[in-house]
Design an enzyme around this catalytic site. Structure first.
Site, PDB file in Angstrom:
ATOM      1  N   LYS A  46     -58.326  22.340  54.411  1.00 42.53           N
ATOM      2  CA  LYS A  46     -57.953  22.664  55.790  1.00 42.53           C
ATOM      3  C   LYS A  46     -59.222  23.009  56.546  1.00 42.53           C
ATOM      4  O   LYS A  46     -59.926  23.963  56.203  1.00 42.53           O
ATOM      5  CB  LYS A  46     -56.977  23.830  55.810  1.00 42.53           C
ATOM      6  CG  LYS A  46     -56.612  24.267  57.229  1.00 42.53           C
ATOM      7  CD  LYS A  46     -55.489  25.269  57.265  1.00 42.53           C
ATOM      8  CE  LYS A  46     -55.214  25.707  58.689  1.00 42.53           C
ATOM      9  NZ  LYS A  46     -54.111  26.657  58.782  1.00 42.53           N
ATOM     10  N   ARG A  49     -51.285  26.873  68.171  1.00 40.02           N
ATOM     11  CA  ARG A  49     -51.506  28.302  68.438  1.00 40.02           C
ATOM     12  C   ARG A  49     -50.851  28.714  69.754  1.00 40.02           C
ATOM     13  O   ARG A  49     -50.405  29.852  69.888  1.00 40.02           O
ATOM     14  CB  ARG A  49     -53.007  28.613  68.423  1.00 40.02           C
ATOM     15  CG  ARG A  49     -53.601  28.439  67.019  1.00 40.02           C
ATOM     16  CD  ARG A  49     -55.106  28.666  66.985  1.00 40.02           C
ATOM     17  NE  ARG A  49     -55.673  28.306  65.696  1.00 40.02           N
ATOM     18  CZ  ARG A  49     -56.976  28.174  65.458  1.00 40.02           C
ATOM     19  NH1 ARG A  49     -57.852  28.393  66.435  1.00 40.02           N
ATOM     20  NH2 ARG A  49     -57.414  27.833  64.260  1.00 40.02           N
ATOM     21  N   LYS A  59     -62.068  31.032  62.726  1.00 39.27           N
ATOM     22  CA  LYS A  59     -61.580  30.955  61.351  1.00 39.27           C
ATOM     23  C   LYS A  59     -62.592  30.289  60.413  1.00 39.27           C
ATOM     24  O   LYS A  59     -62.240  29.827  59.336  1.00 39.27           O
ATOM     25  CB  LYS A  59     -60.231  30.231  61.338  1.00 39.27           C
ATOM     26  CG  LYS A  59     -59.143  30.948  62.158  1.00 39.27           C
ATOM     27  CD  LYS A  59     -57.736  30.412  61.867  1.00 39.27           C
ATOM     28  CE  LYS A  59     -56.684  31.274  62.575  1.00 39.27           C
ATOM     29  NZ  LYS A  59     -55.295  30.873  62.219  1.00 39.27           N
ATOM     30  N   GLU A 112     -62.371  22.294  46.363  1.00 36.07           N
ATOM     31  CA  GLU A 112     -61.108  22.969  46.696  1.00 36.07           C
ATOM     32  C   GLU A 112     -59.940  22.316  45.944  1.00 36.07           C
ATOM     33  O   GLU A 112     -59.048  22.994  45.449  1.00 36.07           O
ATOM     34  CB  GLU A 112     -60.847  22.906  48.204  1.00 36.07           C
ATOM     35  CG  GLU A 112     -61.705  23.841  49.041  1.00 36.07           C
ATOM     36  CD  GLU A 112     -61.257  25.295  48.943  1.00 36.07           C
ATOM     37  OE1 GLU A 112     -60.279  25.590  48.229  1.00 36.07           O
ATOM     38  OE2 GLU A 112     -61.897  26.155  49.576  1.00 36.07           O
ATOM     39  N   LYS A 126     -55.890  18.489  56.123  1.00 32.05           N
ATOM     40  CA  LYS A 126     -55.507  18.862  57.486  1.00 32.05           C
ATOM     41  C   LYS A 126     -56.729  19.141  58.344  1.00 32.05           C
ATOM     42  O   LYS A 126     -57.608  19.867  57.885  1.00 32.05           O
ATOM     43  CB  LYS A 126     -54.650  20.125  57.394  1.00 32.05           C
ATOM     44  CG  LYS A 126     -54.277  20.736  58.716  1.00 32.05           C
ATOM     45  CD  LYS A 126     -53.540  22.009  58.483  1.00 32.05           C
ATOM     46  CE  LYS A 126     -53.207  22.658  59.795  1.00 32.05           C
ATOM     47  NZ  LYS A 126     -52.572  23.932  59.647  1.00 32.05           N
ATOM     48  N   SER A 162     -51.062  19.352  65.577  1.00 32.39           N
ATOM     49  CA  SER A 162     -50.579  19.454  66.956  1.00 32.39           C
ATOM     50  C   SER A 162     -51.480  18.756  67.981  1.00 32.39           C
ATOM     51  O   SER A 162     -51.000  18.075  68.879  1.00 32.39           O
ATOM     52  CB  SER A 162     -50.403  20.930  67.322  1.00 32.39           C
ATOM     53  OG  SER A 162     -51.625  21.632  67.191  1.00 32.39           O
ATOM     54  N   TYR A 211     -45.453  15.770  63.833  1.00 32.67           N
ATOM     55  CA  TYR A 211     -44.568  16.022  64.976  1.00 32.67           C
ATOM     56  C   TYR A 211     -43.973  14.717  65.499  1.00 32.67           C
ATOM     57  O   TYR A 211     -43.036  14.740  66.286  1.00 32.67           O
ATOM     58  CB  TYR A 211     -45.351  16.735  66.091  1.00 32.67           C
ATOM     59  CG  TYR A 211     -45.983  18.032  65.609  1.00 32.67           C
ATOM     60  CD1 TYR A 211     -45.229  19.205  65.552  1.00 32.67           C
ATOM     61  CD2 TYR A 211     -47.298  18.074  65.151  1.00 32.67           C
ATOM     62  CE1 TYR A 211     -45.786  20.379  65.082  1.00 32.67           C
ATOM     63  CE2 TYR A 211     -47.865  19.248  64.668  1.00 32.67           C
ATOM     64  CZ  TYR A 211     -47.098  20.392  64.636  1.00 32.67           C
ATOM     65  OH  TYR A 211     -47.642  21.552  64.152  1.00 32.67           O
TER      66      TYR A 211
HETATM   67  C1  PBG Z   1     -51.431  28.827  60.297  1.00 30.61           C
HETATM   68  C2  PBG Z   1     -51.377  27.387  60.630  1.00 30.61           C
HETATM   69  C3  PBG Z   1     -52.062  26.703  61.651  1.00 30.61           C
HETATM   70  C4  PBG Z   1     -51.557  25.406  61.649  1.00 30.61           C
HETATM   71  C5  PBG Z   1     -50.617  25.328  60.622  1.00 30.61           C
HETATM   72  N1  PBG Z   1     -50.527  26.556  59.997  1.00 30.61           N
HETATM   73  C6  PBG Z   1     -53.038  27.175  62.673  1.00 30.61           C
HETATM   74  C7  PBG Z   1     -54.328  27.723  62.250  1.00 30.61           C
HETATM   75  O1  PBG Z   1     -54.725  27.676  61.105  1.00 30.61           O
HETATM   76  O2  PBG Z   1     -54.963  28.278  63.130  1.00 30.61           O
HETATM   77  C8  PBG Z   1     -51.931  24.332  62.625  1.00 30.61           C
HETATM   78  C9  PBG Z   1     -51.010  23.176  62.682  1.00 30.61           C
HETATM   79  C10 PBG Z   1     -51.126  22.290  63.867  1.00 30.61           C
HETATM   80  O3  PBG Z   1     -52.078  22.364  64.656  1.00 30.61           O
HETATM   81  O4  PBG Z   1     -50.215  21.478  64.042  1.00 30.61           O
HETATM   82  N2  PBG Z   1     -52.297  29.245  59.340  1.00 30.61           N
END
Ligand code: PBG
Length: 326
Positions: A194, A204, A216, A232, A247, A273, A312
């Site tokens: 990720k 968010r 993050k 990982e 991701k 997203s 989505y």
């Molecule tokens: C939470 C999480 C996030 C997403 C999925 N789970 C946001 C982040 O890590 O800040 C993002 C998914 C998306 O953008 O569709 N940990």
């Protein structure tokens, strides 16, 4: 000219016969954002055509999604600010609406497979995936919180736990906790690679879960790195992950490809997203043909090697299939 590749593209029948990659509704996981209360279907500005659903409205829409042939779903809770705290205690509260909705969906649609998100950010007053102390994200202290969250979701009937937090050692901690409580059959789809991506912005917004301070980058991966994803992945497999997820998806097709080559567990991709929002926006402006560009995006993720795609777009894709519009 002896060799003419165009001969294999001459007719629809021939093209279908030699097609190398197939995409079906079976491959897709559809995300829903959920809220407490009733009669709520709240639009999300940066995610056109997606909503935050209360339980009653969600169950109605779920009916439609099941009708379209979708069977795999993930739920994300949008939690009111006043219920958030530093330890994310609402995540295991007995009155937690997210757990109640998991129960309701599983009861009404036992044939659907439900996945959850495990991380502190939807419940955290700091908006981070782990515990925050003096601006640092604590790793080992976060693990029991994530484990408790996973066990609470398993008790509610979840099929697949999706740790999205990127703490070290979380897969093993969660696996141990689940097994100890008798949930050996609950699977873990680890958000293995990720990345610290700009493409999570609309998500968010949907959850109002952006970090209150900092970013993050001390736990999510550097977009520049590929070998680190292998590291990982090896750890996640060792710790008992049933699936490896990459991701975001579209800027990381090389990572999907590499994990598929090197590991024998199913590889999934999270088409996030921001990837959804940019196509929807271009389509709204009339700059791209949505019904053509969307399946092309999904197909590219499959072609890179993803078995499953969390997206989505799932419902829109299922509609195209149903209307024979592909
Ligand atoms: C939470 C999480 C996030 C997403 C999925 N789970 C946001 C982040 O890590 O800040 C993002 C998914 C998306 O953008 O569709 N940990």
């Amino acid at each position: 000219m002896l060799i003419r590749p165009r001969r294999n593209r001459r007719t629809p029948a021939i093209r279908a016969m030699v097609r190398e990659t197939h995409l079906s509704v079976d491959n897709l996981i559809y995300p829903y954002f959920v809220v407490d209360g009733s009669k709520k279907k709240i639009a999300i500005e940066s995610l056109p055509d997606l909503y935050r659903w209360s339980e009653d409205e969600l169950l109605r829409d779920f009916d439609e999604a099941m009708e379209l042939g979708l069977r795999n779903f993930v739920l994300f809770p949008a939690v009111e600010d006043k219920l958030k705290d530093k330890e994310a205690t609402y995540s295991i509260d007995e009155n937690n609406f997210y757990l109640r909705i998991i129960r309701a969906v599983k009861e009404r649609f036992p044939e659907a497979s439900l996945m959850s998100d495990v991380a502190m950010d939807p419940y955290s007053s700091d908006g981070h995936d782990g515990l925050v102390e003096d601006g640092s994200i604590l790793n080992d202290e976060t693990l029991p919180i994530l484990s408790d969250m996973a066990v609470a979701q398993a008790e509610a009937g979840i099929d697949i736990i999706g740790p999205s937090d990127m703490m070290d050692g979380r897969v093993e901690a969660i696996r141990d906790a689940l097994d100890q409580e008798g949930f050996e059959e609950v699977a873990i789809m680890s958000y293995t690679a990720k990345y610290a991506s700009a493409f999570y912005g609309p998500f968010r917004d949907a959850l109002d879960s952006a970090p209150k301070s900092g970013d993050k980058k001390t736990y999510q991966m550097d977009p520049a790195n590929k070998r680190e994803a292998l590291r990982e992945a090896a750890l996640d497999v060792e710790e008992g992950a049933d699936y490896l997820m990459v991701k975001p998806a579209l800027c990381y097709l090389d990572i999907i490809h590499q994990l598929k080559e090197d590991f024998d567990v199913p590889v999934t991709a999270y088409n996030v997203s921001g990837e959804y929002a940019m196509l929807k926006a271009a389509a709204q402006k009339g700059w791209l043909n949505y019904d053509q560009a969307m399946p092309e995006m999904l197909l590219s993720i499959r072609r890179a090697g993803a078995d499953g795609i969390l997206t989505y777009f799932a419902k829109d894709f299922a509609r195209l299939v149903k209307n024979n519009a592909l």
